[in-house]
Design a protein around this motif. Structure first.
Motif, PDB file in Angstrom:
ATOM      1  N   MET A  45       0.794  -1.228   0.000  1.00 25.46           N
ATOM      2  CA  MET A  45       0.000   0.000   0.000  1.00 25.46           C
ATOM      3  C   MET A  45       0.832   1.286   0.000  1.00 25.46           C
ATOM      4  N   ILE A  50      -2.195   0.997   7.072  1.00 27.03           N
ATOM      5  CA  ILE A  50      -3.569   0.628   6.709  1.00 27.03           C
ATOM      6  C   ILE A  50      -4.571   0.859   7.842  1.00 27.03           C
ATOM      7  N   TYR A  74       4.220  -4.574   5.948  1.00 28.68           N
ATOM      8  CA  TYR A  74       3.262  -3.508   6.234  1.00 28.68           C
ATOM      9  C   TYR A  74       3.929  -2.522   7.182  1.00 28.68           C
ATOM     10  N   PRO A  94      -6.623  -4.697   3.581  1.00 28.87           N
ATOM     11  CA  PRO A  94      -7.567  -4.163   2.592  1.00 28.87           C
ATOM     12  C   PRO A  94      -8.150  -5.294   1.751  1.00 28.87           C
ATOM     13  N   GLY A  98      -5.813  -4.741  -1.719  1.00 26.55           N
ATOM     14  CA  GLY A  98      -5.520  -3.311  -1.821  1.00 26.55           C
ATOM     15  C   GLY A  98      -5.605  -2.787  -3.245  1.00 26.55           C
TER      16      GLY A  98
END
Length: 175
Positions: A45, A50, A74, A94, A98
């Motif tokens: 991402m 997130i 992440y 997500p 994502g």
């Protein structure tokens, strides 16, 4: 002319029927498809935390607060967010890796052009790649988009996903 029209309709119906049948499979255990950075660092991402999307305050994460889940890195903006993710990663991941939810609705995988178009529905995070996709999301209603995209996503992961035990490299067909 009539025979040709019937033949074309029959072929189309057969193709659509096979496609619908193919997409009735369960989520492929051991495979994943995730929106990661192009540098090959397997950072999800574009380094966004997130968890901050759930608070409607998106922020970039820091390498100081990172977690690896199924080979994907992440980043988080705080130790608290990292801890929350580590306790329940699937709660915060997500949807559709994502990628764009509307693209998944149309049985495609498409990169996001922005991270500012998102929505949390029933505690799950969904992204739309741009304003045009978001207009489709609104017009067709999120519930309808999600229902079909959920079915399509399993097939997309089967087709394009990678083994979670192998080093993750985003498939070239998505870039």
């Amino acid at each position: 002319m009539r025979k040709t029209t019937i033949l074309v309709i029959t072929i189309l119906m057969g193709t659509l029927g096979l496609h619908a049948q193919k997409c009735k499979q369960p989520y492929p255990v051991g495979k994943h498809l995730v929106n990661t950075d192009e540098a090959g660092n397997n950072i999800a991402m574009e380094s966004y935390d997130i968890l901050t999307f759930f608070d409607n305050d998106p922020k970039k994460g820091s390498p100081d607060f990172s977690s690896n889940y199924e080979g994907i890195n992440y980043l988080f903006s705080s130790a608290e967010n990292k801890s929350k993710f580590d306790d329940a990663p699937t709660r915060y991941l997500p949807q559709y890796g994502g990628f764009c939810a509307v693209a998944a609705y149309f049985n495609k995988v498409e990169e996001l052009q922005t991270y500012s178009i998102y929505q949390v529905v029933d505690g799950k995070l969904y992204f739309n790649k741009n304003e045009k996709a978001h207009a489709v999301w609104v017009k067709k209603k999120p519930e309808k988009i999600i229902k079909r995209a959920d079915k399509n996503w399993n097939c997309l992961v089967v087709e394009l996903g990678l083994d979670i035990n192998e080093p993750y490299v985003e498939p070239a067909s998505i870039k």
